[in-house]
Design a protein around this motif. Structure first.
Motif, PDB file in Angstrom:
ATOM      1  N   LYS A 144       0.810  -1.225   0.000  1.00  0.00           N
ATOM      2  CA  LYS A 144       0.000   0.000   0.000  1.00  0.00           C
ATOM      3  C   LYS A 144       0.848   1.282   0.000  1.00  0.00           C
ATOM      4  N   ALA A 145       1.940   1.263   0.764  1.00  0.00           N
ATOM      5  CA  ALA A 145       2.710   2.502   0.916  1.00  0.00           C
ATOM      6  C   ALA A 145       3.855   2.622  -0.089  1.00  0.00           C
ATOM      7  N   SER A 149       4.263   3.351  -8.977  1.00  0.00           N
ATOM      8  CA  SER A 149       3.244   2.499  -9.605  1.00  0.00           C
ATOM      9  C   SER A 149       3.511   1.043  -9.231  1.00  0.00           C
ATOM     10  N   LEU A 170      -6.445  -0.854  -1.743  1.00  0.00           N
ATOM     11  CA  LEU A 170      -5.719   0.352  -2.187  1.00  0.00           C
ATOM     12  C   LEU A 170      -6.654   1.523  -2.484  1.00  0.00           C
ATOM     13  N   ARG A 173      -7.509   4.264  -6.474  1.00  0.00           N
ATOM     14  CA  ARG A 173      -6.357   4.625  -7.312  1.00  0.00           C
ATOM     15  C   ARG A 173      -6.631   4.322  -8.789  1.00  0.00           C
ATOM     16  N   PRO A 216       0.456   5.196  -8.289  1.00  0.00           N
ATOM     17  CA  PRO A 216       1.017   5.379  -6.943  1.00  0.00           C
ATOM     18  C   PRO A 216      -0.015   5.937  -5.973  1.00  0.00           C
ATOM     19  N   PRO A 217       0.259   5.805  -4.668  1.00  0.00           N
ATOM     20  CA  PRO A 217      -0.676   6.373  -3.690  1.00  0.00           C
ATOM     21  C   PRO A 217      -0.678   7.896  -3.795  1.00  0.00           C
ATOM     22  N   ASP A 218      -1.814   8.476  -3.480  1.00  0.00           N
ATOM     23  CA  ASP A 218      -1.946   9.932  -3.454  1.00  0.00           C
ATOM     24  C   ASP A 218      -1.091  10.449  -2.288  1.00  0.00           C
ATOM     25  N   LYS A 219      -0.055  11.262  -2.623  1.00  0.00           N
ATOM     26  CA  LYS A 219       0.901  11.688  -1.582  1.00  0.00           C
ATOM     27  C   LYS A 219       0.211  12.431  -0.456  1.00  0.00           C
ATOM     28  N   ALA A 222      -1.698  10.122   1.790  1.00  0.00           N
ATOM     29  CA  ALA A 222      -0.779   9.315   2.599  1.00  0.00           C
ATOM     30  C   ALA A 222      -0.201  10.153   3.731  1.00  0.00           C
TER      31      ALA A 222
END
Ligand code: SAM
Length: 273
Positions: A144-145, A149, A170, A173, A216-219, A222
């Motif tokens: 997850k972290a 990508s 997740l 995304r 990728p995770p939304d910064k 996160a």
């Protein structure tokens, strides 16, 4: 050395030249490689090297290499070692001081990544996720972290379940399902994970080979989650020792956050007890 992902035209001229020059080619399935050889007029001897005979064949291949023969390794599709046999052979060659070189060519993960429309500057290839739900969910939680990508291989039979677990783990995304890359029925379906999961939950089991790419995770999200976790830890500690009022005052002073926000969070944590 790479063989085509799906289309025999994808192999490089350098790889074809090497396949003609070596004394033998180790391959997963001789019938698959024979088709490639027939297309390109190659007559080099083939040696089967796959998951079921690798332990037995590896010493034999090493003997040949040590005696000065040049060998090539190909897989049925894409690049050997990428979710395919070859790692232990390369390792054994290096340990024995035998020179190894690569003939880069197609790999489904790279084609999927470049066609998905996701950031390519950093990515993590996670191969095949576990087939069982609990293992798959645990593996997804671990990823997850990852700040890039994600690329997965998946069997069409498990695609719908896998996408459902990816969406659950997740969230919202962007993602892409890449099917039959480089082949006649190549298809890229791009959407948010929950929408892709909903689509494949209803659709027939897709035909052919499938790779999945997740953005990728939304910064910001996160970072917010991390800040909330830090705040929760501070508040929980303070509330165990102090009155609510004093705990909020202490944590407000320590973090520089707005008192109103800290108070609201303290109430939420208090209600969760
Ligand atoms: N060594 C290969 C490579 O370099 O991509 C991968 C081999 S792995 C056993 C096979 C998996 O790769 C398939 O189940 C699928 O997930 C993915 N794959 C292979 N060819 C593909 C294609 N043409 N389109 C989409 N995915 C593909």
């Amino acid at each position: 050395m790479s063989t085509p992902i799906g289309n025999a035209g994808d192999i490089t001229l350098r790889a074809l030249d090497a396949l003609r020059r070596v004394s033998a080619v180790a391959c997963e399935d001789t019938r698959v490689t024979m088709k490639l050889f027939a297309l390109h007029g190659i007559a080099t001897k083939l040696i089967a090297y796959h998951d079921h005979n690798a332990e037995h064949m590896r010493p034999k291949l090493l003997e040949k290499l040590k005696s000065g023969e040049a060998l090539a390794l190909v897989s049925d599709a894409g690049t050997p070692l990428i979710s395919d046999p070859g790692y232990k052979l390369v390792r054994a060659c290096l340990d024995a001081g035998i020179a190894v070189t690569g003939m880069p060519g197609p790999a489904a993960l790279i084609d999927a990544l470049v066609l998905a429309g996701m950031p390519t500057d950093r990515f993590f290839f996670a191969g095949f996720l576990p087939a069982k739900k609990a293992g798959r969910r645990a593996a997804i939680a671990e990823l997850k972290a990852v700040p890039g990508s994600l690329v997965f291989y998946e069997s069409p039979r498990r695609l719908a379940d896998c996408l459902a677990d990816l969406a659950a783990g997740l969230g919202d995304r962007p993602a892409a399902v890449a099917r039959e890359l480089t082949k006649r029925f190549e298809e890229l379906r791009r959407d948010l994970l929950p929408a892709l999961a909903a689509h494949y939950a209803k659709a027939d089991t897709p035909k052919g080979e499938v790779a999945i790419v997740v953005g990728p995770p939304d910064k910001k999200a996160a970072a917010t989650a991390e800040e909330t976790a830090d705040l929760d830890a501070l508040l929980t500690g303070a509330m165990a020792r102090l009155s609510l009022r004093d705990a909020v005052a202490n944590v407000t002073a320590a973090t520089g956050l707005k008192r109103r926000d800290v108070y609201q969070r303290a109430l939420t944590l208090g209600r969760g007890k």
